[in-house]
Design an enzyme around this catalytic site. Structure first.
Site, PDB file in Angstrom:
ATOM      1  N   LYS A  68       0.832  -1.210   0.000  1.00 11.06           N
ATOM      2  CA  LYS A  68       0.000   0.000   0.000  1.00 11.06           C
ATOM      3  C   LYS A  68       0.872   1.268   0.000  1.00 11.06           C
ATOM      4  O   LYS A  68       0.563   2.250  -0.688  1.00 11.06           O
ATOM      5  CB  LYS A  68      -0.923  -0.021   1.226  1.00 11.06           C
ATOM      6  N   LYS A  79      -0.075  11.488   5.342  1.00 11.00           N
ATOM      7  CA  LYS A  79       0.191  10.431   6.331  1.00 11.00           C
ATOM      8  C   LYS A  79       0.802   9.208   5.642  1.00 11.00           C
ATOM      9  O   LYS A  79       1.789   8.640   6.089  1.00 11.00           O
ATOM     10  CB  LYS A  79      -1.145  10.090   7.005  1.00 11.00           C
TER      11      LYS A  79
HETATM   12  P1  NAD Z   1     -12.414   8.741   7.744  1.00 14.82           P
HETATM   13  O1  NAD Z   1     -11.725   9.790   8.545  1.00 14.82           O
HETATM   14  O2  NAD Z   1     -13.567   9.125   6.880  1.00 14.82           O
HETATM   15  O3  NAD Z   1     -12.946   7.541   8.717  1.00 14.82           O
HETATM   16  C1  NAD Z   1     -12.278   7.086   9.848  1.00 14.82           C
HETATM   17  C2  NAD Z   1     -13.323   6.685  10.874  1.00 14.82           C
HETATM   18  O4  NAD Z   1     -12.672   6.172  12.039  1.00 14.82           O
HETATM   19  C3  NAD Z   1     -14.187   7.856  11.348  1.00 14.82           C
HETATM   20  O5  NAD Z   1     -15.551   7.487  11.261  1.00 14.82           O
HETATM   21  C4  NAD Z   1     -13.780   8.047  12.814  1.00 14.82           C
HETATM   22  O6  NAD Z   1     -14.861   8.493  13.628  1.00 14.82           O
HETATM   23  C5  NAD Z   1     -13.381   6.637  13.190  1.00 14.82           C
HETATM   24  N1  NAD Z   1     -12.476   6.572  14.354  1.00 14.82           N
HETATM   25  C6  NAD Z   1     -11.353   7.287  14.576  1.00 14.82           C
HETATM   26  N2  NAD Z   1     -10.791   6.914  15.736  1.00 14.82           N
HETATM   27  C7  NAD Z   1     -11.580   5.932  16.261  1.00 14.82           C
HETATM   28  C8  NAD Z   1     -11.520   5.121  17.428  1.00 14.82           C
HETATM   29  N3  NAD Z   1     -10.520   5.264  18.309  1.00 14.82           N
HETATM   30  N4  NAD Z   1     -12.518   4.198  17.622  1.00 14.82           N
HETATM   31  C9  NAD Z   1     -13.515   4.027  16.721  1.00 14.82           C
HETATM   32  N5  NAD Z   1     -13.616   4.765  15.595  1.00 14.82           N
HETATM   33  C10 NAD Z   1     -12.663   5.701  15.382  1.00 14.82           C
HETATM   34  O7  NAD Z   1     -11.273   8.026   6.895  1.00 14.82           O
HETATM   35  P2  NAD Z   1     -11.439   7.120   5.581  1.00 14.82           P
HETATM   36  O8  NAD Z   1     -11.290   7.982   4.380  1.00 14.82           O
HETATM   37  O9  NAD Z   1     -12.611   6.220   5.726  1.00 14.82           O
HETATM   38  O10 NAD Z   1     -10.080   6.280   5.667  1.00 14.82           O
HETATM   39  C11 NAD Z   1      -9.916   5.169   6.558  1.00 14.82           C
HETATM   40  C12 NAD Z   1      -8.598   4.484   6.207  1.00 14.82           C
HETATM   41  O11 NAD Z   1      -8.644   4.017   4.860  1.00 14.82           O
HETATM   42  C13 NAD Z   1      -7.366   5.401   6.313  1.00 14.82           C
HETATM   43  O12 NAD Z   1      -6.270   4.681   6.806  1.00 14.82           O
HETATM   44  C14 NAD Z   1      -7.124   5.802   4.872  1.00 14.82           C
HETATM   45  O13 NAD Z   1      -5.772   6.144   4.634  1.00 14.82           O
HETATM   46  C15 NAD Z   1      -7.552   4.546   4.127  1.00 14.82           C
HETATM   47  N6  NAD Z   1      -8.014   4.744   2.748  1.00 14.82           N
HETATM   48  C16 NAD Z   1      -8.862   5.750   2.433  1.00 14.82           C
HETATM   49  C17 NAD Z   1      -9.257   5.917   1.097  1.00 14.82           C
HETATM   50  C18 NAD Z   1     -10.185   7.038   0.689  1.00 14.82           C
HETATM   51  O14 NAD Z   1     -10.309   7.282  -0.540  1.00 14.82           O
HETATM   52  N7  NAD Z   1     -10.854   7.726   1.609  1.00 14.82           N
HETATM   53  C19 NAD Z   1      -8.786   5.046   0.110  1.00 14.82           C
HETATM   54  C20 NAD Z   1      -7.958   3.986   0.488  1.00 14.82           C
HETATM   55  C21 NAD Z   1      -7.576   3.849   1.816  1.00 14.82           C
END
Ligand code: NAD
Length: 289
Positions: free
Chosen positions: A170, A238
Site C-alpha cells: 500500500k 500520512k
Molecule cells: P475517515 O476519517 O472518513 O474515517 C475514519 C473513521 O474512524 C471515522 O468514522 C472516525 O470516527 C473513526 N475513528 C477514529 N478513531 C476511532 C476510534 N478510536 N474508535 C472508533 N472509531 C474511530 O477516513 P477514511 O477515508 O474512511 O479512511 C480510513 C482508512 O482508509 C485510512 O487509513 C485511509 O488512509 C484509508 N483509505 C482511504 C481511502 C479514501 O479514498 N478515503 C482510500 C484507500 C484507503
C-alpha cells in the site's frame, strides 16, 4: 456465515459495511460511532460496548485513520485486546505503518488470534461499488478464512505475503499515486499558463502513453475545480510519511516521494488538508513564479 465486528465507519468504512450486509453477513458496529444509526437502518447490529461487539463475532475489522487509532482500538484502556479470544481473526484494512502491522500480528499471536493487514486501494468509489483492490499480509490460513469477506468488498484481492507485506504494498501504491498527481498537476498548470485547452489535452493524452486513472479522474477534477474529498490530502500526507519511514528502515532513497510529501505539507499549511488530494495542483499554481 461468519459474524463480523466493524470499527471505523467513515468515508470508506460505511460503504464497506453496507456491502458486507448486502452479501448476507451479520455486521456489528459500535453505538458511539457517528454513522451507526445509518448502518443500523441497513441491518447492522449496534453494540453499546467493545466487549459486546467482540463477544458477538468471529472476525473483527478496523478501518481507521492511522496507526495510533488502530493501536488505541487494540491496546488502549478500552482496547479489544482484553476481549479477543483464540480462534478469532483481526483484520486491519486501514493504511498504517508496516512496522505497526507486524507488531499487531506478533501481539495477537500470543492470544492465538490471527491478524491480517489488508489495506485497500480504489477510494470511496471502489468502496461503494465493492471493487476495491485489497492487498493482504498474514498467514495463508487467515487469508483463506477472510477471502469470502474480502470478496464482498473488493475485486482484485491478492495475498502478498507475511505480516506487513500488505502495508508495504500500500505504501508503494501511495508513492505511485502521489507522484502521478504531481505529474498531472504540473502538466495541467503548464498547459493552462501556455494557453492550451485542458479539456482537449486530457482527452488526447488519455489515448496515449500518459494514460492513467489519475489523469482521467483527477485530471477531470482539476478541470472542474472539484476538490471535495474523495481522499483527503492529510491522509495522503500520512501515507507518504509511512512510505518515507519505510524507505529509511530499508535504506532506500525515495527522493520523488519526499518532494511530493513536501508539497502536501505546503497544502496542509495553506489550510487545504481536508480537500481531495487532486488539490495538490493549487500548491503548484501558487508557487509559479
Ligand atoms: P475517515 O476519517 O472518513 O474515517 C475514519 C473513521 O474512524 C471515522 O468514522 C472516525 O470516527 C473513526 N475513528 C477514529 N478513531 C476511532 C476510534 N478510536 N474508535 C472508533 N472509531 C474511530 O477516513 P477514511 O477515508 O474512511 O479512511 C480510513 C482508512 O482508509 C485510512 O487509513 C485511509 O488512509 C484509508 N483509505 C482511504 C481511502 C479514501 O479514498 N478515503 C482510500 C484507500 C484507503
Amino acid at each position: 456465515m461468519k459474524n463480523i465486528g466493524f470499527i471505523g465507519i467513515g468515508i470508506m468504512g460505511k460503504p464497506m459495511v453496507l456491502n458486507l450486509l448486502k452479501a448476507g453477513f451479520s455486521v456489528f458496529v459500535l453505538e458511539k460511532s457517528g454513522r451507526s444509526q445509518e448502518v443500523h437502518e441497513a441491518g447492522a447490529h449496534v453494540c453499546s460496548s467493545v466487549k459486546q461487539l467482540v463477544e458477538s463475532v468471529e472476525i473483527v475489522i478496523s478501518m481507521l485513520p492511522d496507526s495510533p487509532e488502530v493501536e488505541a482500538v487494540l491496546f488502549g484502556s478500552e482496547g479489544i485486546m482484553q476481549d479477543l479470544k483464540a480462534g478469532q481473526v483481526f483484520i486491519d484494512m486501514s493504511t498504517i505503518s508496516p512496522l505497526v502491522a507486524q507488531k499487531i500480528h506478533a501481539e495477537l499471536a500470543k492470544l492465538n488470534v490471527e491478524a491480517l493487514d489488508a489495506p485497500v486501494s480504489g477510494g470511496q468509489v471502489g468502496a461503494e461499488a465493492a471493487t476495491l483492490s485489497i492487498m493482504v499480509g498474514g498467514s495463508a490460513n487467515a487469508f483463506a478464512q477472510a477471502l469470502p469477506i474480502f470478496q464482498a468488498m473488493g475485486k482484485n484481492i491478492v495475498h502478498i505475503g507475511e505480516a506487513g507485506a500488505g502495508q508495504i504494498t500500500k505504501a508503494c501504491n501511495q508513492m505511485i499515486v502521489g507522484m502521478t498527481i504531481q505529474a498531472v498537476s504540473e502538466a495541467f498548470t503548464l498547459a493552462h499558463e501556455a494557453g492550451v485547452d485542458l479539456v482537449k489535452m486530457r482527452e488526447v493524452l488519455l489515448g496515449g502513453f500518459a494514460q492513467s486513472r489519475i489523469l482521467d479522474l483527477h485530471g477531470q477534477r482539476i478541470i472542474d475545480r472539484n476538490f471535495k474529498p474523495g481522499f483527503k490530502i492529510k491522509l495522503h500526507q500520512k501515507d507518504l510519511n509511512i512510505a518515507l519511514a519505510t524507505g529509511k528502515a530499508f535504506q532506500v532513497d525515495l527522493s520523488g516521494t519526499a518532494q511530493v510529501a513536501d508539497q502536501m505539507n505546503k497544502a496542509i499549511a495553506m489550510g487545504n488538508g481536508e480537500l481531495d488530494h487532486s488539490s495538490l495542483v493549487v500548491v503548484i499554481e501558487k508557487e509559479k513564479k
